[in-house]
Design a protein around this motif. Structure first.
Motif, short mmCIF file in Angstrom:
data_model
loop_
_atom_site.label_atom_id
_atom_site.label_comp_id
_atom_site.label_asym_id
_atom_site.label_seq_id
_atom_site.Cartn_x
_atom_site.Cartn_y
_atom_site.Cartn_z
N ILE A 1 0.86 -1.17 -0.03
CA ILE A 1 -0.02 0.06 -0.05
C ILE A 1 1.06 1.14 0.00
O ILE A 1 0.64 2.03 -0.89
CB ILE A 1 -1.03 -0.03 1.19
CG1 ILE A 1 -1.80 -1.21 0.99
CG2 ILE A 1 -1.84 1.37 1.39
CD1 ILE A 1 -2.93 -1.43 2.11
N LEU A 2 1.91 1.22 0.80
CA LEU A 2 2.87 2.33 1.03
C LEU A 2 3.45 2.58 -0.49
O LEU A 2 3.70 3.71 -0.96
CB LEU A 2 3.72 2.16 2.15
CG LEU A 2 3.46 2.43 3.53
CD1 LEU A 2 4.35 1.86 4.54
CD2 LEU A 2 2.92 3.91 3.68
N SER A 3 4.02 1.72 -1.01
CA SER A 3 4.54 1.80 -2.18
C SER A 3 3.70 2.36 -3.30
O SER A 3 4.04 3.01 -4.22
CB SER A 3 5.34 0.46 -2.79
OG SER A 3 4.80 0.02 -3.90
N TYR A 4 2.49 1.99 -3.37
CA TYR A 4 1.58 2.48 -4.29
C TYR A 4 1.00 3.83 -4.01
O TYR A 4 1.03 4.86 -4.92
CB TYR A 4 0.17 1.60 -4.06
CG TYR A 4 -0.91 2.25 -5.19
CD1 TYR A 4 -0.74 2.01 -6.35
CD2 TYR A 4 -1.90 2.84 -4.61
CE1 TYR A 4 -1.73 2.48 -7.53
CE2 TYR A 4 -3.00 3.43 -5.68
CZ TYR A 4 -2.88 3.04 -6.93
OH TYR A 4 -3.83 3.74 -7.96
N ILE A 5 1.01 4.42 -2.57
CA ILE A 5 0.34 5.62 -2.38
C ILE A 5 1.75 6.65 -2.63
O ILE A 5 1.45 7.66 -3.12
CB ILE A 5 0.46 5.78 -0.77
CG1 ILE A 5 -0.99 4.96 -0.48
CG2 ILE A 5 0.01 7.08 -0.43
CD1 ILE A 5 -1.42 5.09 0.84
N THR A 6 3.23 6.04 -2.22
CA THR A 6 4.27 7.14 -2.10
C THR A 6 5.21 7.14 -3.37
O THR A 6 5.21 6.06 -3.93
CB THR A 6 4.94 6.73 -0.94
OG1 THR A 6 5.55 5.52 -0.95
CG2 THR A 6 4.38 6.98 0.24
#
Ligand code: TMP
Ligand code: MG
Length: 297
Positions: free
Chosen positions: A292-297
């Motif tokens: 999720i973090l890699s998608y958001i940031t």
């Protein structure tokens, strides 16, 4: 629209399609993730519990020690004290996770547990200079994927607030020894107060247990200035009490909550699905938060 989002998640965040990932409203989760992605890293903060959330629940069939349980080491405490702590753990931990009792019912019992444990630890006059060795010998383990989790947040200067009812001094030593105590990390926890000889004489400040994180969040909110202006919150926890950790965030836009369901899975599944946006069943990794973090940031 929902179908498109489902498709997007499947291709962009395939981790969410694993059968250990449960969601009450998949569409809303995807909507929140997209909205966080549009706002970007500069709008995001992460708030996480520590014991059994950032640390593993078990490894090779053995329970991984919590920060309190790391102190169960003959370097620090006597055999008699060890027995007493174990009796308390076996008495109160089942109450903490009992799905048939209300939070109101658990609250005074948690205060009782933490108070008794802290009194015992103070009687032992635990030595500050031996904590690092106790952590090193403890077999504590952060979840698989912890390195990319901590490192990515630091690189992107996304604040990580670790909010733990455990022991702050021990927690700090765990992340220091794993080389992830980066400058973007803030910690709210129970900190030890040592006398001038380096022996434990008290615990500092408001006692934090599993079910009063809301009070802790509110009392620390003003001090955490770097969290203001970051309206999107990713929250990680393993207890229903962890859901109140974001109560100090005043003007939040999106909150996405991820709950690790480690223990008593069948008994607690329904309440976890009703309370967390995403539930990870017996998942010892940080793969889903990382994706999720890699998608958001
Ligand atoms: P956390 O807020 O970082 O998860 O820490 C709280 C956990 O610590 C909670 O799930 C119960 C656990 N705990 C012990 O393992 N031993 C103890 O003696 C106490 C007081 C708590
Ligand atoms: Mg926990």
């Amino acid at each position: 629209v929902l179908a498109i989002w489902n498709q997007l998640t499947k291709t962009e965040i395939p981790e969410l399609a694993k059968c250990s990932v449960l969601m009450r409203e998949r569409g809303r989760v995807e909507e929140t993730i997209h909205s966080m992605q549009r706002a970007g890293a500069g709008s995001l903060q992460v708030i996480s519990d520590f014991d059994m959330t950032l640390t593993r629940f078990a490894h090779n069939g053995r329970r991984v020690p919590t920060t309190h349980n790391i102190l169960i080491n003959r370097l620090l405490i006597s055999e008699d004290c060890t027995q007493k702590l174990k009796v308390l753990l076996n008495t109160y931990y089942p109450i903490e996770i009992d799905p048939s009792r209300s939070v109101e019912e658990k609250l005074p019992l948690m205060v009782e547990w933490w108070t008794k444990v802290h009194e015992l630890l103070i009687q032992q006059r635990i030595r500050k200079d031996l904590l690092a060795q106790a952590v090193n010998e403890s077999g504590t383990m952060l979840r698989d994927g912890y390195k990319s989790f901590f490192d990515r947040l630091a690189e992107q200067q996304i604040p990580l607030l670790i909010f733990s009812a455990g022991v702050g001094d021990v927690l700090e030593e765990v992340i220091r020894q794993n080389q992830v105590f980066h400058p973007n990390v803030n910690i709210i926890s129970n900190y030890m107060d040592f006398d001038p000889t380096g022996a434990l004489q008290a615990f500092k400040g408001l006692l934090i247990h599993t079910f009063n994180k809301r009070e802790g969040a509110l009392s620390h909110a003003a001090g955490l200035k770097n969290l203001q202006g970051r309206p999107n919150v990713l929250l990680l926890g393993d207890s229903l009490g962890d859901l109140t950790m974001a109560d100090g965030v005043s003007e939040h836009q999106n909150i996405l909550t991820i709950g690790f369901l480690n223990d008593q899975v069948e008994e607690r599944k329904e309440s976890y699905i009703n309370s967390f946006d995403i539930v990870l069943v017996k998942d010892e990794t940080l793969d889903v938060p990382n994706a999720i973090l890699s998608y958001i940031t």
